[in-house]
Design a protein around this motif. Structure first.
Motif, PDB file in Angstrom:
ATOM      1  N   ASN A  82     -13.130  12.267   0.973  1.00  0.00           N
ATOM      2  CA  ASN A  82     -13.400  11.003   0.308  1.00  0.00           C
ATOM      3  C   ASN A  82     -14.429  10.238   1.137  1.00  0.00           C
ATOM      4  OD1 ASN A  82     -13.335   8.283  -0.591  1.00  0.00           O
ATOM      5  ND2 ASN A  82     -11.273   8.589  -1.421  1.00  0.00           N
ATOM      6  N   GLU A  85     -13.511   6.838   2.536  1.00  0.00           N
ATOM      7  CA  GLU A  85     -12.702   6.815   3.752  1.00  0.00           C
ATOM      8  C   GLU A  85     -13.502   7.277   4.961  1.00  0.00           C
ATOM      9  OE1 GLU A  85      -9.236   9.129   3.120  1.00  0.00           O
ATOM     10  OE2 GLU A  85      -8.451   7.861   1.509  1.00  0.00           O
ATOM     11  N   ARG A 149      -5.712   5.937   8.365  1.00  0.00           N
ATOM     12  CA  ARG A 149      -6.808   6.680   7.764  1.00  0.00           C
ATOM     13  C   ARG A 149      -8.017   6.758   8.683  1.00  0.00           C
ATOM     14  NH1 ARG A 149      -4.220   4.718   3.187  1.00  0.00           N
ATOM     15  NH2 ARG A 149      -4.044   6.219   1.492  1.00  0.00           N
ATOM     16  N   ARG A 150      -8.186   5.765   9.540  1.00  0.00           N
ATOM     17  CA  ARG A 150      -9.333   5.758  10.450  1.00  0.00           C
ATOM     18  C   ARG A 150      -9.315   6.978  11.373  1.00  0.00           C
ATOM     19  NH1 ARG A 150      -8.360   1.345  12.110  1.00  0.00           N
ATOM     20  NH2 ARG A 150      -7.157   1.766  13.989  1.00  0.00           N
ATOM     21  N   ALA A 153      -9.610  10.358   9.227  1.00  0.00           N
ATOM     22  CA  ALA A 153     -10.966  10.502   8.710  1.00  0.00           C
ATOM     23  C   ALA A 153     -11.945  10.873   9.829  1.00  0.00           C
ATOM     24  CB  ALA A 153     -11.413   9.203   8.041  1.00  0.00           C
ATOM     25  N   ARG A 497      -7.932   1.069   2.454  1.00  0.00           N
ATOM     26  CA  ARG A 497      -8.099   2.495   2.758  1.00  0.00           C
ATOM     27  C   ARG A 497      -7.793   2.759   4.224  1.00  0.00           C
ATOM     28  NH1 ARG A 497     -10.764   5.149  -1.415  1.00  0.00           N
ATOM     29  NH2 ARG A 497     -11.564   3.790  -2.995  1.00  0.00           N
TER      30      ARG A 497
END
Length: 497
Positions: A82, A85, A149-150, A153, A497
């Motif tokens: 994504n 993200e 998510r950081r 990702a 996100r």
């Protein structure tokens, strides 16, 4: 060997048997907290010369097949990433994949040359082969660890981007060319630039064409998208660019473009990636000769693991954070989560096929190193996440959205599945506040269909059919995802996100 129907039947019997065993092994590996690659490698070793007696020693064929598998694996990584993200951490991911790899290679090479007595060529190769992380290994384990998510990702971006520069580096060092320092760096940069440009051209060109091609079967869309990704590799590699950079960039563009049947495309790519991983690891297990696992090889592998884990990886992550500062505890987890997988072993076939002196010993060292690194790192990731306090509460899952074009009215039909942890559960249809012209036309619940009213309450497991004008599709999807993550109180442009 002559290929006839009987030989084909026997090959299919053996191949499907191994494939089914490998697929069933995935559950065992998840329960043990280990990437399934270890089980696949063991299957290959068991089928090899010291097991069932299958003799496979063609390094050039292994190199070619390994590259083919990596192409599919990287394509799946790009298609399922994504960009929304990944974009906030793109600088850190790119820094880890370039500057971080360079720092790690340098540290390992210096230790291998001065402490282990390797030639500079072998020392640099050892550093280059063991520095890149592997997306398949990383995320097969990280699925069990609830992370912000950081962090996830960043690891995903690094593992998708670091293959390309490493392949170029290993190929150039294996060729033993006399480029000079500036010429060497210039060639690496040139190949990467050609790869990125080629990937962008094929990605955007393929997306433009796919939006205008009304294919007669939905099953052709996933096949066409994957074909464009492979085309990016082949076209770029033909003009001496980085094919691995091209395939990942092209797949990233295609996976985040407004294409029909995106969910089906990603599922198809994921299945092909699993098939490639299984075939790749079993083949690499066949290529290994257990007789080459001497105490000397094991000793060098152990030293290399310690240097990588304690020195090279932490320093490379810390230096890379100059591009995008992050908290030390997050950098610490990223450092520990740098799992190696198929990539180092596949890359080790490059010097093997190029005839580099002592390349067989180097291949065995890398093989043992990957196994040791995985056994130490993978099972401890949940513990390390808790100690560093980076594990987050389970976040609501994103929506599964499938799209099909309605060409005659310039609209799209979205099929939205409400996941078990989605905060869309309990929200009324009117509270979705979809953009003008978009509406929920049908709900499938427990196998039955119902036409929704404004006061209809949505439930977990519901499948919604949403009709949206094509110009409002992106806004509609953003709104649906916002409600899924934030519930009825989500703001119109919320993107948690």
């Amino acid at each position: 060997m002559t290929l006839d129907v009987q030989t084909l039947n026997q090959g299919l019997l053996a191949g499907t048997g191994v494939l089914l065993v490998a697929i069933m092994a995935v559950r065992a590996s998840v329960g043990a907290g280990l990437p399934s690659l270890l089980l696949y490698l063991l299957i290959g070793v068991g089928l090899g010369e010291k097991g069932l007696g299958i003799n496979f020693s063609d390094a050039e064929l292994a190199n070619a097949l390994g590259f083919a598998a990596l192409i599919v694996i990287l394509a799946e990584g790009g298609l399922t990433t994504n960009w929304g993200e990944m974009r906030p951490v793109a600088r850190m991911g790119l820094s880890l994949a370039t500057l971080g790899v360079a720092v790690s290679v340098g540290i390992v090479a210096v230790v291998a040359h001065f402490a282990l007595g390797m030639s500079w060529q072998l020392a640099v190769l050892l550093g280059a082969l063991t520095s890149p992380t592997d997306a398949a290994a990383v995320f097969s384990v990280l699925r069990r660890v609830p992370l912000p998510r950081r962090i996830s990702a960043t690891l995903e971006a690094e593992s998708g981007l670091n293959d390309a520069p490493t392949v170029v580096l290993v190929t150039l060092v294996s060729a033993s060319g006399h480029h000079g320092a500036f010429g060497f760096v210039g060639e690496v940069v040139l190949e990467l630039v050609i790869g990125v440009v080629g990937g962008l051209l094929v990605g955007f060109g393929g997306a433009w064409l796919m939006r205008r091609a009304a294919l007669p079967s939905s099953g052709l869309y996933p096949l066409a998208v994957l074909s464009f990704s492979v085309l990016a590799y082949a076209a770029t590699a033909t003009v001496h660019g980085s094919g691995f950079a091209a395939v990942y960039v092209a797949a990233l563009v295609l996976g985040n473009s407004d294409l029909p049947h995106r969910a089906a495309t990603r599922s198809f790519a994921e299945g092909m990636a699993w098939l490639s991983q299984i075939g790749l690891f079993v083949m690499l297990g066949l290529l290994v000769s257990p007789s080459g696992f001497t105490w000397e090889v094991a000793g060098i592998a152990v030293v290399a693991v310690v240097v990588l884990t304690v020195v090279a990886r932490p320093v490379s992550v810390l230096v890379s954070s100059v591009a995008q500062p992050m908290p030390l505890r997050e950098l610490g987890f990223i450092s520990w989560a740098g799992l190696r997988g198929a990539v180092p072993i596949v890359l080790a076939t490059i010097p093997l096929s190029a005839g580099v002196v002592d390349a067989t010993e180097l291949f065995n060292i890398v093989f043992v190193l990957v196994v040791i690194d995985t056994l130490i790192t993978a099972p401890t990731l949940p513990f390390v996440a808790r100690v560093l306090k980076v594990a987050s509460r389970s976040e609501p899952r994103d929506l599964e959205v499938e799209a099909a074009p309605l060409e005659r009215i310039a609209a799209d039909l979205l099929m939205v599945t409400i996941s078990p942890k989605s905060l869309m559960h309990g929200v009324e249809v009117a509270e979705l506040r979809l953009p003008k012209g978009s509406s929920v036309s049908l709900i499938v619940r427990d196998g039955t269909t119902l036409v929704p009213q404004l006061r209809t309450v949505l439930r977990r497991g519901d499948e919604l059919l949403v009709v949206t004008p094509r110009k409002s599709r992106e806004q509609t999807e953003q709104r649906l995802r916002a409600v899924s993550l934030g519930g009825r109180l989500a703001q119109w442009n919320a993107e948690d996100r």
